[in-house]
Motif scaffolding. Structure first.
Motif, short mmCIF file in Angstrom:
data_model
loop_
_atom_site.label_atom_id
_atom_site.label_comp_id
_atom_site.label_asym_id
_atom_site.label_seq_id
_atom_site.Cartn_x
_atom_site.Cartn_y
_atom_site.Cartn_z
N LEU A 142 54.01 40.06 42.99
CA LEU A 142 53.49 39.03 42.02
C LEU A 142 54.67 38.36 41.34
CD1 LEU A 142 52.33 42.47 39.78
CD2 LEU A 142 51.03 40.21 40.68
N LEU A 149 46.86 39.95 47.15
CA LEU A 149 46.68 40.36 46.19
C LEU A 149 45.17 40.37 45.84
CD1 LEU A 149 48.06 41.57 44.07
CD2 LEU A 149 47.98 39.62 42.61
N ALA A 160 48.38 41.33 36.30
CA ALA A 160 49.05 40.20 37.63
C ALA A 160 47.30 38.56 37.79
CB ALA A 160 48.67 40.54 38.95
N ARG A 171 48.90 35.59 36.12
CA ARG A 171 49.75 34.45 36.66
C ARG A 171 49.04 34.11 37.91
NH1 ARG A 171 54.36 39.03 38.34
NH2 ARG A 171 54.51 40.06 36.47
#
Length: 451
Positions: free
Chosen positions: A375, A394, A413, A416
């Motif tokens: 991350l 991910l 997450a 982002r």
């Protein structure tokens, strides 16, 4: 500190005339001391050598008493310069401080006190003399040494070593002298770190991190000597487990690799290779070394014409050890190293379903450390390839971990990855979209859409 005082050297100090007779008249020194000083002062090394050979401890007693009883800075500097000159000419003379005839003298106290006061000249000479004298004691295993078992309270070698380490760490953090503090401190540490008690104090004082910035390529004679002594300190610390833990979390390994790649100084290369040899079997060092390209560096070093047998043996040992490490390194170890170093690329494991099935629970180690670093890469990397692979990984984590969506959502997450859907690179946007689909729609439906 005035610059003229900071740049004072022994030659200038030893040109002074010290009024020894006046000191005797005012009873600051004895008649015997005056006689010894007249015989010794302003004489050549060839004239002084037999005096020290026959009656060295008597001269040391005079010097210690002057440093204890006379405060005048000119005189203190002069006596320190005399002792330094004598020990530089023959370092074995430091043993004379531990002669039985001096066991009633507190041999360390004047130097330890002077470390913290007076001019830079006084501090530097005191640290150098203390290092030589405390290292010359015959017993270093905690049993009573000369002067430490008498009824009179004296400064113990443990007090000296702790005081020295404290002073040296302060000099490395906030140098008193712009050019001399760091080289002088490293020079002392290269001697002192041979002792286990010093390694322990140095690690407790958070000293390891002060060495790492000094590991950098050197070109001038002075900087090569500083680099060599810094590498000597790191090598000595590589025998001490608590120090190894500090080295593992610092940039020591990448810096040592960078230096060894470009150094032609055999003594520097030898120390770095011996350090690598010590660290190879510890923790994740083997994996880090492989990631830093050490197998190729070792090949390149072996092709050079070294004369040192120890270096050649260490290179062969390191080469074999690295080969074994490559064989043993599990696919997850390799993956973790790739992530921790931020060097993400499309190596086969990223798209291998077996890798994800077999290793998905390993992502839970250290509170999902590897996932958290992924991350961080999404937020900080400017490399499109690394961003694309991180997004893809991910999405794989979400697909294969039973609680993947919940964990990734909790780690915030989504924001982002959403930002990366507008990235200028098509590979990044494609994998960011896949990740978001899996996050919102669930693994099976997202896979169906992708197909």
């Amino acid at each position: 500190m005035p610059m003229d005082q900071a740049e004072l050297n022994s030659d200038q100090v030893l040109r002074r005339d010290i009024p020894w007779e006046t000191y005797m008249t005012t009873k600051l020194i004895t008649g015997t001391a005056l006689q010894l000083l007249r015989r010794y002062d302003k004489k050549s090394e060839s004239e002084r050598a037999p005096l020290l050979e026959n009656d060295g401890p008597s001269y040391f007693r005079v010097f210690i008493n002057i440093l204890r009883d006379i405060q005048k800075e000119d005189t203190v500097e002069y006596v320190l310069a005399l002792i330094d000159e004598m020990l530089t000419a023959n370092p074995k003379r430091a043993k004379l401080f531990h002669d039985k005839s001096l066991e009633d003298e507190d041999i360390y106290e004047p130097f330890l006190r002077l470390l913290w006061k007076g001019s830079w000249f006084i501090q530097e000479k005191s640290s150098k003399i203390l290092t030589l004298v405390v290292s010359a004691r015959s017993n270093k295993n905690g049993l009573t040494a000369i002067g430490e078992g008498t009824k009179k309270k004296t400064t113990s070698s443990d007090d000296v070593l702790k005081g020295l380490v404290e002073w040296l760490c302060i000099q490395l953090k906030k140098p008193s002298h712009p050019n001399r503090s760091i080289p002088s401190s490293i020079n002392c540490l290269a001697t002192l770190l041979k002792e286990p008690v010093v390694r322990s104090s140095f690690v407790q004082a958070d000293g390891v991190k002060l060495l790492v910035p000094l590991i950098s390529p050197a070109s001038t004679q002075q900087s090569i000597q500083l680099l060599y002594e810094t590498c000597l300190c790191v090598w000595l610390l590589s025998y001490y487990e608590p120090a190894i833990e500090y080295l593992a979390t610092s940039r020591a390994l990448p810096r040592l690799s960078e230096v060894v790649k470009g150094s032609t100084k055999e003594k520097v290369v030898r120390l770095i290779v011996l350090t690598f040899k010590n660290l190879l079997s510890k923790g994740s060092f083997g994996a880090q070394m492989i990631d830093l390209g050490l197998p190729q560096i070792v090949q390149s070093l072996k092709a050079q014409a070294w004369s040192d047998e120890d270096l050649l043996d260490a290179l062969n040992h390191l080469e074999e050890g690295l080969k074994d490490n490559i064989k043993k390194l599990s696919s997850f170890d390799k993956y973790k190293q790739e992530v921790l170093l931020g060097h993400l690329d499309w190596s086969p494991m990223h798209k291998d379903p077996n890798f994800w099935r077999d290793n998905i629970t390993n992502f839970e180690e250290n509170d999902f450390q590897t996932l958290r670093v992924l991350l961080t890469i999404l937020e900080t990397s400017s490399d499109p390839r690394a961003l694309a692979v991180a997004c893809y990984d991910l999405s794989q984590f979400i697909q294969y971990h039973p609680a993947g969506r919940v964990i990734v959502t909790d780690l915030k997450a989504k924001e982002r990855v959403m930002k990366l859907m507008n990235h200028e690179n098509a590979e990044v946007t494609k994998n960011a979209l896949l990740c978001i689909q899996r996050l919102f729609l669930g693994a099976k439906y997202a896979s169906f859409l992708q197909a």
